[in-house]
Design a protein around this motif. Structure first.
Motif, short mmCIF file in Angstrom:
data_model
loop_
_atom_site.label_atom_id
_atom_site.label_comp_id
_atom_site.label_asym_id
_atom_site.label_seq_id
_atom_site.Cartn_x
_atom_site.Cartn_y
_atom_site.Cartn_z
N ILE A 15 1.02 -1.22 0.13
CA ILE A 15 0.14 0.04 -0.01
C ILE A 15 0.86 1.16 -0.05
CG2 ILE A 15 -1.79 1.28 1.57
CD1 ILE A 15 -2.81 -1.45 2.25
N VAL A 16 1.94 1.29 0.87
CA VAL A 16 2.70 2.27 0.84
C VAL A 16 3.75 2.47 -0.66
CG1 VAL A 16 4.83 3.13 1.90
CG2 VAL A 16 3.21 2.32 3.44
N LEU A 17 3.88 1.55 -1.13
CA LEU A 17 4.69 1.31 -2.56
C LEU A 17 3.77 2.07 -3.42
CD1 LEU A 17 6.68 -1.86 -2.41
CD2 LEU A 17 7.52 0.53 -2.13
N ALA A 18 2.29 1.68 -3.39
CA ALA A 18 1.60 2.07 -4.62
C ALA A 18 1.06 3.58 -4.22
CB ALA A 18 0.14 1.31 -4.48
N HIS A 19 1.13 3.91 -3.07
CA HIS A 19 0.92 5.39 -2.63
C HIS A 19 2.02 6.37 -3.18
CE1 HIS A 19 -1.09 8.50 -0.67
NE2 HIS A 19 -0.08 8.87 -0.08
N ALA A 20 3.33 5.71 -3.07
CA ALA A 20 4.32 6.41 -3.37
C ALA A 20 4.81 6.56 -5.03
CB ALA A 20 5.60 6.07 -2.70
N ASN A 21 3.76 5.65 -5.71
CA ASN A 21 3.67 5.51 -7.23
C ASN A 21 5.06 4.55 -7.69
OD1 ASN A 21 1.30 6.73 -7.84
ND2 ASN A 21 2.31 8.74 -7.79
N VAL A 22 5.52 3.93 -6.81
CA VAL A 22 6.69 2.70 -7.04
C VAL A 22 6.22 1.66 -7.95
CG1 VAL A 22 8.48 1.55 -6.03
CG2 VAL A 22 7.92 3.58 -5.13
N ILE A 23 4.78 1.19 -7.42
CA ILE A 23 4.06 0.22 -8.08
C ILE A 23 2.89 0.55 -8.36
CG2 ILE A 23 5.56 -1.54 -6.97
CD1 ILE A 23 3.19 -2.07 -5.19
N THR A 24 2.13 -0.03 -9.22
CA THR A 24 0.73 0.54 -9.61
C THR A 24 -0.20 -0.14 -8.56
OG1 THR A 24 0.46 -1.49 -10.96
CG2 THR A 24 1.22 0.45 -12.22
N TRP A 25 -1.30 0.39 -8.57
CA TRP A 25 -2.62 0.01 -7.71
C TRP A 25 -3.08 -1.50 -8.09
CZ3 TRP A 25 -3.19 1.67 -3.15
CH2 TRP A 25 -3.04 2.92 -2.66
N MET A 26 -2.78 -1.84 -9.48
CA MET A 26 -3.04 -3.26 -9.88
C MET A 26 -2.02 -4.38 -9.08
SD MET A 26 -3.33 -5.07 -13.54
CE MET A 26 -4.55 -4.02 -14.37
N ALA A 27 -0.77 -3.99 -9.05
CA ALA A 27 0.16 -4.71 -8.47
C ALA A 27 -0.15 -4.64 -7.02
CB ALA A 27 1.59 -4.28 -8.86
N CYS A 28 -0.39 -3.72 -6.38
CA CYS A 28 -0.73 -3.69 -4.89
C CYS A 28 -1.92 -4.59 -4.83
CB CYS A 28 -0.92 -2.22 -4.66
SG CYS A 28 -1.70 -2.01 -2.69
N THR A 29 -2.78 -4.63 -5.58
CA THR A 29 -4.03 -5.63 -5.49
C THR A 29 -3.71 -6.90 -5.38
OG1 THR A 29 -5.51 -3.87 -6.08
CG2 THR A 29 -6.37 -6.15 -6.13
N PHE A 30 -2.98 -7.20 -6.46
CA PHE A 30 -2.24 -8.75 -6.54
C PHE A 30 -1.66 -9.08 -5.19
CE2 PHE A 30 -2.66 -8.42 -11.64
CZ PHE A 30 -3.87 -9.03 -11.41
N THR A 31 -0.74 -8.04 -4.79
CA THR A 31 0.00 -8.71 -3.72
C THR A 31 -0.97 -8.66 -2.43
OG1 THR A 31 1.90 -7.33 -4.76
CG2 THR A 31 2.18 -7.80 -2.54
#
Length: 112
Positions: free
Chosen positions: A67-83
């Protein structure tokens, strides 16, 4: 593991940041295993309670990292959801294994 691989491959190829939750998968079970090896019988003591506290913190960190990585735009929200889906499946499997019955003298399952 399939959802972690999808998190690394589907949205943007060759982005392996979601694999850092594997570290939490390995480290989250170690405090409970160590506490159970050093605690005689099924009694509760501060060592066991501290091990459960550390385990809960690592499980929470495994959910917070994507969630922190997606919020910082390091990963996408789709990758966050899969994780996060992979985390739910993995920790549900670990919890189910920990709560299996190992005889009549284990009131809360085998691991706890």
């Amino acid at each position: 593991m399939t959802f972690l691989i999808l998190a690394c491959a589907v949205p943007t190829p060759k982005l392996f940041w979601p694999f850092f939750v594997l570290l939490f998968y390995v480290l989250s079970v170690l405090p409970v295993i160590i506490a159970n090896r050093t605690t005689p019988g099924n009694e509760t003591n501060p060592k066991t309670e501290f091990a459960l506290f550390l385990t809960a913190g690592m499980v929470l960190s495994a959910f917070a990292l994507p969630i922190v990585l997606a919020h910082a735009n390091v990963i996408t929200w789709m990758a966050c959801t899969f994780t996060l889906i992979g985390n739910v499946i993995n920790y549900a499997t670990m919890f189910g294994y920990a709560m299996r019955d190992e005889g009549f003298d284990a009131p809360y399952g085998g691991m706890f």
